[in-house]
Scaffold this motif. Structure first.
Motif, PDB file in Angstrom:
ATOM      1  N   LYS A  17       0.818  -1.212   0.000  1.00  0.00           N
ATOM      2  CA  LYS A  17       0.000   0.000   0.000  1.00  0.00           C
ATOM      3  C   LYS A  17       0.849   1.259   0.000  1.00  0.00           C
ATOM      4  O   LYS A  17       0.348   2.349  -0.223  1.00  0.00           O
ATOM      5  N   THR A  18       2.131   1.105   0.289  1.00  0.00           N
ATOM      6  CA  THR A  18       2.975   2.300   0.339  1.00  0.00           C
ATOM      7  C   THR A  18       4.276   2.067  -0.421  1.00  0.00           C
ATOM      8  O   THR A  18       4.664   0.934  -0.673  1.00  0.00           O
ATOM      9  N   VAL A  19       4.913   3.171  -0.750  1.00  0.00           N
ATOM     10  CA  VAL A  19       6.198   3.114  -1.439  1.00  0.00           C
ATOM     11  C   VAL A  19       7.268   2.612  -0.470  1.00  0.00           C
ATOM     12  O   VAL A  19       7.331   3.052   0.676  1.00  0.00           O
ATOM     13  N   VAL A  20       8.096   1.656  -0.933  1.00  0.00           N
ATOM     14  CA  VAL A  20       9.237   1.191  -0.145  1.00  0.00           C
ATOM     15  C   VAL A  20      10.515   1.512  -0.923  1.00  0.00           C
ATOM     16  O   VAL A  20      10.462   1.825  -2.114  1.00  0.00           O
ATOM     17  N   LEU A  21      11.650   1.457  -0.247  1.00  0.00           N
ATOM     18  CA  LEU A  21      12.916   1.813  -0.902  1.00  0.00           C
ATOM     19  C   LEU A  21      13.124   1.013  -2.187  1.00  0.00           C
ATOM     20  O   LEU A  21      13.641   1.520  -3.174  1.00  0.00           O
ATOM     21  N   HIS A  23      11.173   0.220  -4.450  1.00  0.00           N
ATOM     22  CA  HIS A  23      10.509   0.768  -5.635  1.00  0.00           C
ATOM     23  C   HIS A  23      11.440   1.665  -6.445  1.00  0.00           C
ATOM     24  O   HIS A  23      11.169   1.978  -7.597  1.00  0.00           O
ATOM     25  N   GLY A  24      12.531   2.094  -5.837  1.00  0.00           N
ATOM     26  CA  GLY A  24      13.481   2.939  -6.545  1.00  0.00           C
ATOM     27  C   GLY A  24      14.753   2.202  -6.918  1.00  0.00           C
ATOM     28  O   GLY A  24      15.747   2.818  -7.290  1.00  0.00           O
ATOM     29  N   LEU A  33       6.147  -1.114 -10.322  1.00  0.00           N
ATOM     30  CA  LEU A  33       5.620   0.249 -10.254  1.00  0.00           C
ATOM     31  C   LEU A  33       5.336   0.766 -11.660  1.00  0.00           C
ATOM     32  O   LEU A  33       4.296   1.368 -11.933  1.00  0.00           O
ATOM     33  N   ILE A  37       1.457   1.200 -12.340  1.00  0.00           N
ATOM     34  CA  ILE A  37       1.022   2.591 -12.137  1.00  0.00           C
ATOM     35  C   ILE A  37       1.343   3.483 -13.336  1.00  0.00           C
ATOM     36  O   ILE A  37       0.455   4.130 -13.881  1.00  0.00           O
ATOM     37  N   PHE A  38       2.616   3.509 -13.767  1.00  0.00           N
ATOM     38  CA  PHE A  38       2.973   4.488 -14.799  1.00  0.00           C
ATOM     39  C   PHE A  38       2.473   4.109 -16.194  1.00  0.00           C
ATOM     40  O   PHE A  38       1.904   4.931 -16.897  1.00  0.00           O
ATOM     41  N   ALA A  69      16.348  11.568 -12.001  1.00  0.00           N
ATOM     42  CA  ALA A  69      16.476  12.307 -10.741  1.00  0.00           C
ATOM     43  C   ALA A  69      17.662  11.720  -9.981  1.00  0.00           C
ATOM     44  O   ALA A  69      17.873  10.509 -10.005  1.00  0.00           O
ATOM     45  N   VAL A  71      19.555  11.446  -6.261  1.00  0.00           N
ATOM     46  CA  VAL A  71      19.326  11.616  -4.825  1.00  0.00           C
ATOM     47  C   VAL A  71      20.465  10.971  -4.043  1.00  0.00           C
ATOM     48  O   VAL A  71      20.311  10.638  -2.868  1.00  0.00           O
ATOM     49  N   ARG A 234      21.890   1.877 -11.568  1.00  0.00           N
ATOM     50  CA  ARG A 234      21.344   1.135 -10.409  1.00  0.00           C
ATOM     51  C   ARG A 234      20.777  -0.199 -10.887  1.00  0.00           C
ATOM     52  O   ARG A 234      20.187  -0.275 -11.957  1.00  0.00           O
ATOM     53  N   ARG A 346      19.757   4.897  -2.675  1.00  0.00           N
ATOM     54  CA  ARG A 346      20.311   6.242  -2.935  1.00  0.00           C
ATOM     55  C   ARG A 346      21.755   6.197  -3.427  1.00  0.00           C
ATOM     56  O   ARG A 346      22.623   6.912  -2.946  1.00  0.00           O
ATOM     57  N   CYS A 348      22.410   6.718  -6.679  1.00  0.00           N
ATOM     58  CA  CYS A 348      22.530   7.687  -7.783  1.00  0.00           C
ATOM     59  C   CYS A 348      21.402   8.706  -7.712  1.00  0.00           C
ATOM     60  O   CYS A 348      20.658   8.737  -6.749  1.00  0.00           O
TER      61      CYS A 348
END
Lengths: 348, 348
Positions: A17-21, A23-24, A33, A37-38, A69, A71, A234, A346, A348
């Motif tokens: 139900k929520t974004v977790v690390l 997902h990136g 994702l 979603i996209f 992006a 980060v 990544r 995180r 990149c």
């Protein structure tokens, strides 16, 4: 495309139900994702290709367009910083379509209280990287958020480039028989950042490989027929190969003994329990090249500093489409599968 | 260009060592950041124009290219959300060069724990806005940062568009004699967000004006000669006029009584001690139009829903170059100057 992903990565997803690390991460959760979603929301032919850039026909020419992006933490790490990464990352995503990068945009999100001196240092580093890649930072934006609402600085770059006539490169264009060429050692960037972050004794001994790859691609294009290109950032080389195998519906067979890994990187990975195959690179590419051109392309790569350690590490096959198999150091065979979530957040 | 800024905004700057909210305001501190950090580092002819987009010659055609980061809070506000804003904001920055927007990129920075339901809601809203503006979201990226390292969600969009032949629009192209045309009421977006954020009784009565302006610009271009265009987002109409006056080296004279402001917006501004002239808009434009075409362009604007309340609010003059003068409601004259720092943080 979603089906190919399903094929190569059977999804044991529990509903989230929520974004977790993860997902990136660039791994399975990222793919989920995108798929759930996209893609349904933004559906269009460019996005559906799942390349790291869109190639758009405008006025008879073809423009490559991409964004990333950044980060990364820490902002400054051995061998580079967030600014250099943001420029090279976008230059490389353009180059992976065979495009000549033309210009970049830069959007900064700054946390209130961020030292102006660090901002100047990052922008100067971006300017040097842009000059090295022959691109201009032509437009930009700055937003500031209150203290605690962002971690110091995030940089998002986008870029446009021109795709030369006749060039048709896509992660979905690899063909059985193609040779798999890797431009150099893997895992350097990820372990440079991690060793600084974790305060390991390797800190400083391992440097990020961040570098622009557009001129390497230019040299490769002049030497032979390139079908697919990707810079394994990544998720690392393993993730890129899985994605290309799935997108091109080919099998991939590689040999671990042919993949160059620096001794320090291997040691740092062992210490942290990481597989260099899934550690981020920021100045490397992996390519599927027509078999008869592989030797010429390899020679062209080795003549450039960023391809000096290039190697042929395997080939594409008609068998087991979407699956990557690797001959291990000790002669066995293992399936290379997308990591589920986040190996190194995180990075990149 | 830096000198023009100095001319219109005498800088009483105390040396600062860290980023403050005002650096993201679009006001004097933003201008200082651009002048002292970004321009010296990235120096190139596109950036030097200080337009909200770069126009780049490629293959004989001209491509407009722009980016914006969106950090608005709350993410959902009366009349819109961060997704709609991110699409319309970039579409409008393209349109302000006269370009026909072609496609966008979208880069998401998400905080761990962000509800996937909200992410889906934002992306669906982006998809609707993109469809309404006739653009595709062709490429993207997602990064996730650990909890506490970002405030829920930031979205950065970039966009490319095609500039039609013969169109030469820039904030630096306004000429003495030009009429100043405004497409509608000012302050709606800023006060919609603020009334939600502050829990004012106006909440819900004031809606954001977020809207794509590309078709309005197309209609204007067909009706007459447009010299300069800008969408007065953060910093509001006052800031846009100051910037255009400085960039074009013309004086500007406007009449407050001709500037449409909704009653609720005026009341909310009074309550919060804000000047609507400096409050953000997200679906408005201000334009410098050749005097003899002003009537025809105004008529064309009023035929479109997003220009129904368009008005001629003043003119460009040769006197006092770089300075904006406004006849006030009670008949006096005041100098309109860039705000120093942040009137409304995180408004877009």
């Amino acid at each position: 495309m979603p089906n190919d992903f399903t094929l190569s990565c059977p999804p044991p997803f529990t509903p989230r139900k929520t974004v977790v690390l993860g997902h990136g991460s660039g791994g399975k959760l990222s793919a989920q994702l995108i798929r759930e979603i996209f893609l349904p929301a933004f559906d269009n032919p460019w996005l559906r290709k799942l390349d790291d850039q869109a190639v758009i026909s405008i006025d008879g020419g073809r423009i490559a367009f991409t964004t990333d992006a950044f980060v990364v933490t820490p902002l400054f790490f051995p061998g580079g910083d967030i600014g250099e990464l943001a420029v090279n990352g976008t230059v490389n995503d353009l180059a992976m379509s065979g495009a000549r990068p033309v210009c970049l945009s830069a959007a900064f999100i700054l946390e209130e209280g961020f030292p102006l001196e660090d901002l100047a240092r990052v922008t100067q580093s971006m300017a040097r990287a842009a000059a090295a890649a022959g691109v201009a930072i032509a437009t930009g934006d700055t937003k500031v958020v209150n203290k605690g609402s962002a971690d110091r600085m995030f940089v998002t770059t986008a870029g446009i480039g021109v795709v030369p006539e006749g060039v048709e490169i896509s992660a979905s264009n690899a063909r059985p028989g193609d040779r798999v060429l890797l431009s150099g050692t893997i895992g350097d960037h990820g372990m440079a950042v991690m060793s600084r972050r974790e305060g390991l004794e390797f800190d400083g001994a391992i440097l990020s490989d961040t570098a622009p790859l557009d001129r390497l691609v230019e040299a490769m294009l002049a030497a032979g027929e390139i079908h697919a290109l990707r810079d394994p950032t990544r998720g690392g080389l393993g993730t890129s190969l899985c994605e290309m195998a799935a997108a091109s519906k080919v099998g991939v067979e590689i040999d671990a003994r042919l993949i160059p890994v620096r001794e320090e990187v291997r040691a740092a990975c062992e210490l942290l329990g990481l597989d260099p195959l899934f550690v981020a690179n920021e100045g490397k590419l992996v390519s599927f090249v027509r078999a008869e051109d592989a030797g010429a392309v390899l020679a062209a790569m080795r003549q450039r500093p960023e391809g000096r350690e290039a190697a042929i590490i395997g080939e594409a096959v008609a068998a087991h489409p979407g699956m990557v198999l690797m001959k291990t150091e000790i002669g066995g065979t293992r399936v290379v599968d997308l990591p589920f979530g986040e190996q190194l957040p995180r990075i990149c």
